[in-house]
Design a protein around this motif. Structure first.
Motif, PDB file in Angstrom:
ATOM      1  N   ALA A  29       0.809  -1.221   0.000  1.00  0.00           N
ATOM      2  CA  ALA A  29       0.000   0.000   0.000  1.00  0.00           C
ATOM      3  C   ALA A  29       0.840   1.267   0.000  1.00  0.00           C
ATOM      4  O   ALA A  29       0.295   2.372   0.087  1.00  0.00           O
ATOM      5  CB  ALA A  29      -0.926  -0.003   1.221  1.00  0.00           C
ATOM      6  N   GLN A  30       2.141   1.140  -0.097  1.00  0.00           N
ATOM      7  CA  GLN A  30       2.989   2.324  -0.042  1.00  0.00           C
ATOM      8  C   GLN A  30       2.696   3.248  -1.218  1.00  0.00           C
ATOM      9  O   GLN A  30       2.424   2.798  -2.331  1.00  0.00           O
ATOM     10  CB  GLN A  30       4.459   1.933  -0.034  1.00  0.00           C
ATOM     11  N   ALA A  31       2.724   4.521  -0.970  1.00  0.00           N
ATOM     12  CA  ALA A  31       2.540   5.583  -1.965  1.00  0.00           C
ATOM     13  C   ALA A  31       1.127   5.658  -2.528  1.00  0.00           C
ATOM     14  O   ALA A  31       0.874   6.412  -3.463  1.00  0.00           O
ATOM     15  CB  ALA A  31       3.549   5.448  -3.115  1.00  0.00           C
ATOM     16  N   VAL A  32       0.170   4.895  -1.965  1.00  0.00           N
ATOM     17  CA  VAL A  32      -1.220   5.041  -2.408  1.00  0.00           C
ATOM     18  C   VAL A  32      -1.769   6.397  -1.975  1.00  0.00           C
ATOM     19  O   VAL A  32      -2.404   7.112  -2.757  1.00  0.00           O
ATOM     20  CB  VAL A  32      -2.101   3.900  -1.849  1.00  0.00           C
ATOM     21  N   GLY A 105      -8.475   9.164   2.674  1.00  0.00           N
ATOM     22  CA  GLY A 105      -7.290   9.993   2.497  1.00  0.00           C
ATOM     23  C   GLY A 105      -7.210  10.565   1.107  1.00  0.00           C
ATOM     24  O   GLY A 105      -8.058  10.313   0.243  1.00  0.00           O
ATOM     25  N   LEU A 106      -6.172  11.375   0.903  1.00  0.00           N
ATOM     26  CA  LEU A 106      -5.867  11.959  -0.397  1.00  0.00           C
ATOM     27  C   LEU A 106      -4.944  10.996  -1.136  1.00  0.00           C
ATOM     28  O   LEU A 106      -3.941  10.536  -0.577  1.00  0.00           O
ATOM     29  CB  LEU A 106      -5.188  13.317  -0.221  1.00  0.00           C
ATOM     30  N   THR A 107      -5.257  10.692  -2.377  1.00  0.00           N
ATOM     31  CA  THR A 107      -4.474   9.689  -3.098  1.00  0.00           C
ATOM     32  C   THR A 107      -3.481  10.302  -4.071  1.00  0.00           C
ATOM     33  O   THR A 107      -3.685  11.377  -4.636  1.00  0.00           O
ATOM     34  CB  THR A 107      -5.381   8.720  -3.865  1.00  0.00           C
ATOM     35  N   ASN A 108      -2.411   9.564  -4.257  1.00  0.00           N
ATOM     36  CA  ASN A 108      -1.300   9.943  -5.121  1.00  0.00           C
ATOM     37  C   ASN A 108      -1.750  10.011  -6.574  1.00  0.00           C
ATOM     38  O   ASN A 108      -2.755   9.411  -6.974  1.00  0.00           O
ATOM     39  CB  ASN A 108      -0.184   8.919  -4.954  1.00  0.00           C
ATOM     40  N   HIS A 122       7.907  12.834  -6.772  1.00  0.00           N
ATOM     41  CA  HIS A 122       7.881  13.570  -5.507  1.00  0.00           C
ATOM     42  C   HIS A 122       7.293  12.738  -4.366  1.00  0.00           C
ATOM     43  O   HIS A 122       7.823  12.727  -3.257  1.00  0.00           O
ATOM     44  CB  HIS A 122       7.066  14.857  -5.658  1.00  0.00           C
ATOM     45  N   PHE A 123       6.176  12.075  -4.625  1.00  0.00           N
ATOM     46  CA  PHE A 123       5.469  11.318  -3.598  1.00  0.00           C
ATOM     47  C   PHE A 123       5.671   9.810  -3.740  1.00  0.00           C
ATOM     48  O   PHE A 123       5.095   9.040  -2.980  1.00  0.00           O
ATOM     49  CB  PHE A 123       3.967  11.637  -3.656  1.00  0.00           C
ATOM     50  N   GLY A 124       6.461   9.394  -4.717  1.00  0.00           N
ATOM     51  CA  GLY A 124       6.621   7.978  -4.980  1.00  0.00           C
ATOM     52  C   GLY A 124       5.548   7.483  -5.934  1.00  0.00           C
ATOM     53  O   GLY A 124       4.565   8.170  -6.212  1.00  0.00           O
ATOM     54  N   THR A 125       5.735   6.282  -6.443  1.00  0.00           N
ATOM     55  CA  THR A 125       4.783   5.696  -7.386  1.00  0.00           C
ATOM     56  C   THR A 125       4.080   4.520  -6.734  1.00  0.00           C
ATOM     57  O   THR A 125       4.738   3.599  -6.239  1.00  0.00           O
ATOM     58  CB  THR A 125       5.508   5.227  -8.660  1.00  0.00           C
ATOM     59  N   PRO A 126       2.747   4.518  -6.692  1.00  0.00           N
ATOM     60  CA  PRO A 126       2.022   3.378  -6.113  1.00  0.00           C
ATOM     61  C   PRO A 126       2.353   2.084  -6.851  1.00  0.00           C
ATOM     62  O   PRO A 126       2.595   2.080  -8.059  1.00  0.00           O
ATOM     63  CB  PRO A 126       0.548   3.762  -6.307  1.00  0.00           C
ATOM     64  N   LEU A 127       2.321   0.975  -6.108  1.00  0.00           N
ATOM     65  CA  LEU A 127       2.632  -0.322  -6.686  1.00  0.00           C
ATOM     66  C   LEU A 127       1.392  -0.907  -7.355  1.00  0.00           C
ATOM     67  O   LEU A 127       0.320  -0.978  -6.740  1.00  0.00           O
ATOM     68  CB  LEU A 127       3.124  -1.274  -5.585  1.00  0.00           C
ATOM     69  N   ASN A 128       1.530  -1.309  -8.607  1.00  0.00           N
ATOM     70  CA  ASN A 128       0.406  -1.923  -9.308  1.00  0.00           C
ATOM     71  C   ASN A 128      -0.104  -3.120  -8.510  1.00  0.00           C
ATOM     72  O   ASN A 128       0.663  -3.974  -8.087  1.00  0.00           O
ATOM     73  CB  ASN A 128       0.845  -2.357 -10.709  1.00  0.00           C
TER      74      ASN A 128
END
Length: 427
Positions: A29-32, A105-108, A122-128
């Motif tokens: 769930a990182q960067a979501v 929350g606010l999403t990337n 800047h905020f990272g890329t969510p993992l598919n």
């Protein structure tokens, strides 16, 4: 609570707590999220049982370009991180709040929503969530991954050239881009005033429909599933397909035909007009109009690929820009008249999600970004509506897109329910 939906108002607090726990601790769930809305979400969850609305208790995420009172609206951009907090909710966010939605929350997202692949430096890329190591799709990347992972029931996002439908396709969920004028744009940071639309992603057509109706402020009268004639345009959207996408789309056609749906293939005359409307004229010029000061004063703080796309505004004159708008208006009319009551059927994207490592090269990124955007962008330029529907072929998650002309949103949703039922064997 409507039994067909996976949420209930009495379990909202428990489910929200699970979302927060997973967002904090689950590596997948990182960067979501760019920020969790802990205080507001908990208050909404506690009061959800008092709300009779069918949306009450649904866990909802919000793309980081919508104003949320007390939060900074970053639009995924470093240059906006120090902007003052919003003083009020965007119109659609206020409507969702009133209907009993519980904000996680606010999403990337891609910076300024200006990419179809979903990367953010800047905020990272969510993992598919479906294709490990691959791009999540953009620009509503975090929203799509969050729904696919079960962190939220509905993700609210924007779509300028496919930014709801591409990430939905890449993560195996439903993404609905409504006709632009059905949903108020006030309180959402723009990319392109001409092409932007606000809409939802979820796991079902019905959940997207409900969220859209709340966002649009319309009566909550769900449409019944109703088949329409499906038209596969022989002269658009079927070239340069990954082999698995091509094979899957043909298999899809056969499944839908076997279920009793009518499908024809024909040439679309209006596609010739479409070829005369470069979408980048609108995105580059209109983005610069909104973010020109940042563009000029802080170029080093941009995603450099986004800065380069904005810089293309310098390549066209005011006259050329106006000519593009005029040709677009002509195309909208021709497309609506030609398609009318039919629904177009296409692969949502001609490609599978590319591996993130392959996108380090600018030439590869630009080529695949344009391919991902190619089919969905037709809907934005036509000011129509489109929906991405997931299906599987040989254990691979794929996506089909249905397209209808301007203002035919309810017809599109009714047909999408029929296609969804056929794909699940319920037709």
């Amino acid at each position: 609570m409507t039994s067909s939906f996976p949420w209930s108002s009495d379990r909202a607090f428990e489910r929200l707590g699970d979302t927060f726990s997973r967002a904090d601790n689950d590596p997948g769930a990182q960067a979501v999220f760019t920020k969790l809305l802990r205080r507001r979400g908990k208050h909404q969850a506690q009061t959800a049982p008092e709300n009779p609305h069918s949306l009450a208790g649904a866990i909802v995420s919000i793309k980081a370009l919508f104003d949320v009172a007390g939060e900074t609206t970053t639009s995924g951009a470093k240059v906006l991180m120090d902007a003052p907090p919003a003083t009020s909710d965007a119109v659609v966010i206020a409507r969702l709040d009133k209907a009993g939605a519980v904000f996680a929350g606010l999403t990337n997202m891609s910076e300024f929503a200006y990419s179809g692949l979903g990367l953010n430096p800047h905020f990272g890329t969510p993992l598919n969530a479906v294709f490990p190591g691959c791009a999540p799709g953009g620009s509503t990347s975090g929203g799509a991954v969050g729904v696919a992972l079960g962190l939220c029931d509905i993700a609210i996002g924007s779509d300028t050239g496919g930014s709801l439908r591409i990430p939905a396709a890449f993560n195996g969920i439903v993404g609905f881009k409504p006709t632009q004028g059905t949903v108020p744009m006030t309180g959402g940071r723009p990319l392109s005033d001409s092409l932007d639309s606000f809409g939802p992603m979820a796991r079902s057509v019905a959940a997207c429909e409900l969220a859209w109706q709340v966002m649009a402020g319309t009566d909550l009268q769900p449409v019944n599933k109703r088949p329409c004639r499906l038209v596969v345009p022989a002269n658009f959207g079927l070239s340069e397909m990954d082999p698995v996408v091509a094979a899957g789309f043909e298999h899809l056609r056969q499944r839908l035909l076997a279920s009793g749906l009518e499908i024809v293939e024909k040439q679309l005359v209006s596609i010739d007009l479409y070829g005369q409307v470069p979408p980048w004229h609108m995105t580059s010029v209109e983005a610069r109009a909104h973010y020109e000061r940042c563009f000029q004063d802080r170029p080093q703080d941009f995603d450099q690929r986004v800065h380069a796309r904005m810089a293309r505004a310098d390549e066209i004159s005011a006259v050329q820009y106006r000519q593009t708008l005029n040709r677009r208006s002509e195309f909208i009319g021709a497309f609506s008249e030609e398609v009318w009551d039919d629904i177009l059927l296409l692969p949502t994207t001609p490609i599978l999600p590319p591996e993130i490592d392959s996108l380090k090269d600018d030439a590869t990124f630009n080529r695949l970004n344009l391919l991902a955007l190619r089919n969905p962008s037709l809907v934005n330029v036509a000011d129509g509506c489109g929906i991405a529907l997931p299906f599987e072929h040989q254990n691979c998650v794929l996506s089909a897109m249905l397209i209808a002309p301007h203002g035919r949103d309810e017809t599109l949703l009714a047909c999408a329910k029929a296609v969804e039922a056929a794909l699940s064997g319920e037709a």
